[in-house]
Design a protein around this motif. Structure first.
Motif, PDB file in Angstrom:
ATOM      1  N   GLN A   1      -2.295   1.781   2.304  1.00  0.00           N
ATOM      2  CA  GLN A   1      -2.556   0.472   1.692  1.00  0.00           C
ATOM      3  C   GLN A   1      -3.595  -0.340   2.454  1.00  0.00           C
TER       4      GLN A   1
ATOM      5  N   LYS B   1       2.435   6.420   3.202  1.00  0.00           N
ATOM      6  CA  LYS B   1       2.242   5.514   2.057  1.00  0.00           C
ATOM      7  C   LYS B   1       1.859   4.117   2.536  1.00  0.00           C
TER       8      LYS B   1
ATOM      9  N   ASN C   1      -7.359   7.956  -5.436  1.00  0.00           N
ATOM     10  CA  ASN C   1      -6.230   7.813  -6.363  1.00  0.00           C
ATOM     11  C   ASN C   1      -5.019   7.169  -5.695  1.00  0.00           C
ATOM     12  N   THR C   2      -5.246   6.470  -4.583  1.00  0.00           N
ATOM     13  CA  THR C   2      -4.155   5.809  -3.869  1.00  0.00           C
ATOM     14  C   THR C   2      -3.596   4.670  -4.718  1.00  0.00           C
ATOM     15  N   PRO C   3      -2.306   4.695  -5.032  1.00  0.00           N
ATOM     16  CA  PRO C   3      -1.720   3.611  -5.835  1.00  0.00           C
ATOM     17  C   PRO C   3      -1.771   2.285  -5.067  1.00  0.00           C
TER      18      PRO C   3
ATOM     19  N   LEU D   1       0.022  -0.887  -4.082  1.00  0.00           N
ATOM     20  CA  LEU D   1       1.394  -1.379  -4.018  1.00  0.00           C
ATOM     21  C   LEU D   1       1.418  -2.886  -3.829  1.00  0.00           C
TER      22      LEU D   1
END
Length: 241
Positions: A102, A98, A7-9, A11
């Motif tokens: 990525q 965060k 569920n890592t957004p 970016l």
């Protein structure tokens, strides 16, 4: 090959750059805080030495009392600094977490190219036009995409190459994606380097302050990591470009 979904957004490069910039700023704040604390220590040392130098007692006693008071003063300054440095370190942690999350989205130019122009009419048109293209035509279109820096065309060719048996390809998806020299991929790699180097710099600076010394091996490793950073990208971050 199975892919584990998270569920890592995802970016944008700009958002990732902002995380790297935040870490760069925090690194500067930590260094300035420690510089201020070191000046406090130097001032206390000088004040204590001057005061005990004039004391009407034996030289050995003066040296012993001065050393004892100096150590106590340094300990007090360090104890008082802990909350400030801990707060700065805790600010760096979430930004770095965060940032490194990525990597799964930007660890290869193929992944970055595959996302370019999704939903764009140009990519859809290229896919339709090349749907029945053979290996030689796709190879040539790959060269056209590289030669003209046409990213929607490159993304479309990448999709078609990926669906083609490996033995039939005249160019690999990896070769195409690498040859495109994607700016987003390049910048994010630098942002990741900057973030890692700045977090390590914060850790080493705080550790050196607390221990009253530096770790030579870690310092050399950090210097080598910092030298690998693209100076231009770092300057763009510092100036908010």
């Amino acid at each position: 090959m199975k892919i584990e979904l998270t569920n890592t957004p995802l970016l944008t490069p700009q958002q990732i750059g902002e995380l790297a910039s935040a870490l760069d700023t925090l690194h500067t704040r930590v260094l300035k805080a420690i510089e201020r604390l070191q000046k406090d220590v130097a001032a206390r040392k000088a004040e204590i030495a001057s005061r005990w130098k004039a004391a009407a007692i034996g030289e050995a006693d003066r040296a012993r009392f001065a050393e004892s008071e100096t150590l106590a003063s340094i300990r007090q300054i360090k104890d008082n600094s802990r909350a400030e440095l801990d707060r700065l370190f805790k600010e760096a942690g979430p930004s770095h977490s965060k940032l490194i999350a990525q990597r799964s989205y930007y660890d290869s130019p193929v992944k970055v190219l595959s996302r370019i122009a999704l939903g764009d009419a140009r990519r859809t048109a290229y896919l339709q036009q090349l749907a029945h293209a053979g290996a030689a035509e796709l190879g040539h279109m790959a060269q056209v995409a590289v030669g003209t820096k046409n990213e929607p065309l490159a993304a479309a060719v990448l999709s078609l190459l990926d669906a083609m048996p490996t033995k039939d390809r005249t160019v690999s998806p990896q070769a195409l994606a690498s040859a495109m020299l994607l700016d987003d991929f390049r910048k994010v790699q630098e942002y990741l380097k900057i973030g890692d180097a700045r977090l390590q710099g914060i850790v080493l600076a705080v550790r050196a302050w607390e221990q009253g010394r530096t770790n030579g091996y870690d310092t050399v490793a950090l210097a080598m990591r910092t030298q690998a950073i693209d100076v231009q990208v770092l300057q763009e971050l510092k100036h908010g470009d």
